[in-house]
Write a protein that holds these residues in place. Structure first.
Motif, PDB file in Angstrom:
ATOM      1  N   THR A 112      44.557  53.354  29.757  1.00 47.93           N
ATOM      2  CA  THR A 112      44.069  52.056  29.313  1.00 47.93           C
ATOM      3  C   THR A 112      45.025  50.952  29.750  1.00 47.93           C
ATOM      4  N   PHE A 113      44.446  49.908  30.334  1.00 49.28           N
ATOM      5  CA  PHE A 113      45.206  48.738  30.753  1.00 49.28           C
ATOM      6  C   PHE A 113      44.588  47.499  30.112  1.00 49.28           C
ATOM      7  N   TYR A 114      45.420  46.509  29.851  1.00 50.15           N
ATOM      8  CA  TYR A 114      44.982  45.231  29.303  1.00 50.15           C
ATOM      9  C   TYR A 114      45.310  44.146  30.317  1.00 50.15           C
ATOM     10  N   VAL A 115      44.324  43.308  30.567  1.00 52.65           N
ATOM     11  CA  VAL A 115      44.463  42.255  31.577  1.00 52.65           C
ATOM     12  C   VAL A 115      44.239  40.908  30.903  1.00 52.65           C
ATOM     13  N   TYR A 116      45.121  39.971  31.209  1.00 57.47           N
ATOM     14  CA  TYR A 116      45.039  38.605  30.687  1.00 57.47           C
ATOM     15  C   TYR A 116      45.016  37.672  31.893  1.00 57.47           C
ATOM     16  N   ALA A 117      43.921  36.945  32.062  1.00 59.91           N
ATOM     17  CA  ALA A 117      43.740  36.070  33.218  1.00 59.91           C
ATOM     18  C   ALA A 117      44.071  34.626  32.862  1.00 59.91           C
ATOM     19  N   ASP A 118      44.864  33.998  33.723  1.00 56.73           N
ATOM     20  CA  ASP A 118      45.206  32.580  33.538  1.00 56.73           C
ATOM     21  C   ASP A 118      44.968  31.806  34.834  1.00 56.73           C
ATOM     22  N   PRO A 119      43.777  31.237  34.974  1.00 55.84           N
ATOM     23  CA  PRO A 119      43.499  30.444  36.165  1.00 55.84           C
ATOM     24  C   PRO A 119      43.987  28.995  36.057  1.00 55.84           C
ATOM     25  N   THR A 120      44.483  28.578  34.882  1.00 52.35           N
ATOM     26  CA  THR A 120      44.819  27.172  34.694  1.00 52.35           C
ATOM     27  C   THR A 120      46.306  26.863  34.754  1.00 52.35           C
ATOM     28  N   VAL A 121      47.169  27.711  34.224  1.00 51.10           N
ATOM     29  CA  VAL A 121      48.597  27.398  34.182  1.00 51.10           C
ATOM     30  C   VAL A 121      49.341  28.045  35.347  1.00 51.10           C
ATOM     31  N   CYS A 122      49.210  29.368  35.478  1.00 47.00           N
ATOM     32  CA  CYS A 122      49.966  30.053  36.537  1.00 47.00           C
ATOM     33  C   CYS A 122      49.089  30.567  37.670  1.00 47.00           C
ATOM     34  N   ASP A 123      47.769  30.519  37.497  1.00 50.45           N
ATOM     35  CA  ASP A 123      46.837  31.058  38.494  1.00 50.45           C
ATOM     36  C   ASP A 123      47.216  32.511  38.782  1.00 50.45           C
ATOM     37  N   CYS A 124      47.197  33.317  37.696  1.00 47.37           N
ATOM     38  CA  CYS A 124      47.711  34.673  37.806  1.00 47.37           C
ATOM     39  C   CYS A 124      47.044  35.609  36.802  1.00 47.37           C
TER      40      CYS A 124
ATOM     41  N   LEU B  50      50.294  37.082  40.908  1.00 48.95           N
ATOM     42  CA  LEU B  50      49.711  35.811  41.338  1.00 48.95           C
ATOM     43  C   LEU B  50      48.377  36.044  42.044  1.00 48.95           C
ATOM     44  N   ALA B  51      47.475  35.104  41.874  1.00 51.30           N
ATOM     45  CA  ALA B  51      46.227  35.100  42.642  1.00 51.30           C
ATOM     46  C   ALA B  51      46.513  34.308  43.912  1.00 51.30           C
ATOM     47  N   ASP B  52      47.259  34.936  44.813  1.00 48.21           N
ATOM     48  CA  ASP B  52      47.804  34.225  45.967  1.00 48.21           C
ATOM     49  C   ASP B  52      47.037  34.433  47.274  1.00 48.21           C
ATOM     50  N   ASN B  53      45.815  34.948  47.154  1.00 52.55           N
ATOM     51  CA  ASN B  53      44.964  35.025  48.340  1.00 52.55           C
ATOM     52  C   ASN B  53      43.508  34.871  47.889  1.00 52.55           C
ATOM     53  N   PRO B  54      42.605  34.609  48.798  1.00 49.67           N
ATOM     54  CA  PRO B  54      41.210  34.349  48.408  1.00 49.67           C
ATOM     55  C   PRO B  54      40.552  35.502  47.639  1.00 49.67           C
ATOM     56  N   GLN B  55      40.867  36.741  48.014  1.00 48.87           N
ATOM     57  CA  GLN B  55      40.275  37.876  47.315  1.00 48.87           C
ATOM     58  C   GLN B  55      40.736  37.932  45.863  1.00 48.87           C
ATOM     59  N   ARG B  56      42.039  37.787  45.626  1.00 42.15           N
ATOM     60  CA  ARG B  56      42.561  37.793  44.254  1.00 42.15           C
ATOM     61  C   ARG B  56      42.021  36.593  43.465  1.00 42.15           C
ATOM     62  N   GLN B  57      41.940  35.433  44.115  1.00 48.07           N
ATOM     63  CA  GLN B  57      41.426  34.237  43.435  1.00 48.07           C
ATOM     64  C   GLN B  57      39.992  34.462  42.988  1.00 48.07           C
ATOM     65  N   ALA B  58      39.174  35.056  43.838  1.00 49.05           N
ATOM     66  CA  ALA B  58      37.776  35.333  43.490  1.00 49.05           C
ATOM     67  C   ALA B  58      37.702  36.312  42.319  1.00 49.05           C
ATOM     68  N   MET B  59      38.551  37.336  42.334  1.00 50.29           N
ATOM     69  CA  MET B  59      38.558  38.307  41.238  1.00 50.29           C
ATOM     70  C   MET B  59      39.030  37.652  39.936  1.00 50.29           C
ATOM     71  N   LEU B  60      40.059  36.822  40.018  1.00 50.87           N
ATOM     72  CA  LEU B  60      40.586  36.127  38.841  1.00 50.87           C
ATOM     73  C   LEU B  60      39.495  35.265  38.198  1.00 50.87           C
ATOM     74  N   ASN B  61      38.714  34.590  39.025  1.00 49.37           N
ATOM     75  CA  ASN B  61      37.678  33.688  38.528  1.00 49.37           C
ATOM     76  C   ASN B  61      36.529  34.419  37.837  1.00 49.37           C
ATOM     77  N   LYS B  62      36.403  35.718  38.030  1.00 50.91           N
ATOM     78  CA  LYS B  62      35.357  36.497  37.368  1.00 50.91           C
ATOM     79  C   LYS B  62      35.736  36.893  35.943  1.00 50.91           C
ATOM     80  N   LEU B  63      37.010  36.832  35.618  1.00 53.32           N
ATOM     81  CA  LEU B  63      37.480  37.254  34.299  1.00 53.32           C
ATOM     82  C   LEU B  63      37.453  36.093  33.307  1.00 53.32           C
ATOM     83  N   PRO B  64      37.288  36.397  32.023  1.00 52.52           N
ATOM     84  CA  PRO B  64      37.374  35.321  31.018  1.00 52.52           C
ATOM     85  C   PRO B  64      38.804  34.778  30.954  1.00 52.52           C
ATOM     86  N   SER B  65      38.918  33.471  30.917  1.00 55.02           N
ATOM     87  CA  SER B  65      40.230  32.825  30.900  1.00 55.02           C
ATOM     88  C   SER B  65      40.915  32.983  29.551  1.00 55.02           C
ATOM     89  N   HIS B  66      42.202  33.288  29.606  1.00 56.47           N
ATOM     90  CA  HIS B  66      43.078  33.298  28.432  1.00 56.47           C
ATOM     91  C   HIS B  66      42.579  34.237  27.330  1.00 56.47           C
TER      92      HIS B  66
END
Length: 153
Positions: free
Chosen positions: A74-86, A47-63
């Protein structure tokens, strides 16, 4: 503006609003379903459950997936700021499992789409003038041989 015209305008606006809401709901449902599959494939949920994580989440392309190499892994990251904010984070094994699922689902969807039987005794195949096209068909072969005549489809 006449009352009749005003009523049509309101009705049109309501219809457009309902269409937009239904597309949002279906989009939200598609994202949630995708995220269920990510979790099943082994992606970790954060979860993006604090301001620092929220700011980082918002820098990534959504979905969308982004790939990150950290300490040679190698890691794969999938950002969802709209449904789960995670974020969903997975390694190569999790990403491969998710890709395999997608391929299997695509094949199953295609099979379902193309495997529909048509049973209608009143349908007249002869009406399509398929005489020469059917010349390459022999059920014993298990397939159609366009080299034996026909139109090549």
């Amino acid at each position: 503006m006449s009352t009749k015209s005003h009523t049509k305008t309101i009705a049109g606006t309501v219809c457009i609003g309902l269409l937009l809401l239904s597309s949002c709901a279906s989009s939200t449902q598609r994202i949630a379903t995708k995220e269920d599959h990510l979790a099943a494939a082994g992606f970790a949920f954060r979860l993006a459950d604090n301001p620092q994580r929220q700011a980082m989440l918002n820098k990534l392309p959504s979905h969308r997936f982004v790939r990150r190499i950290h300490d040679g892994q190698t890691f794969y990251v999938y950002a969802d700021p709209t449904v789960c904010d995670c974020l969903y984070v997975g390694d190569q094994k999790a990403f491969s499992a998710y890709q395999l699922y997608r391929q299997q689902k695509a094949l199953a969807d295609e099979e379902q789409e193309t495997a529909t039987d048509y049973q209608d005794a009143t349908w007249d195949w002869g009406g399509w003038a398929m005489g020469p096209a059917w010349a390459g068909w022999n059920p014993a072969w298990g397939n159609w041989n366009p080299g034996m005549g026909g139109y090549g489809w």
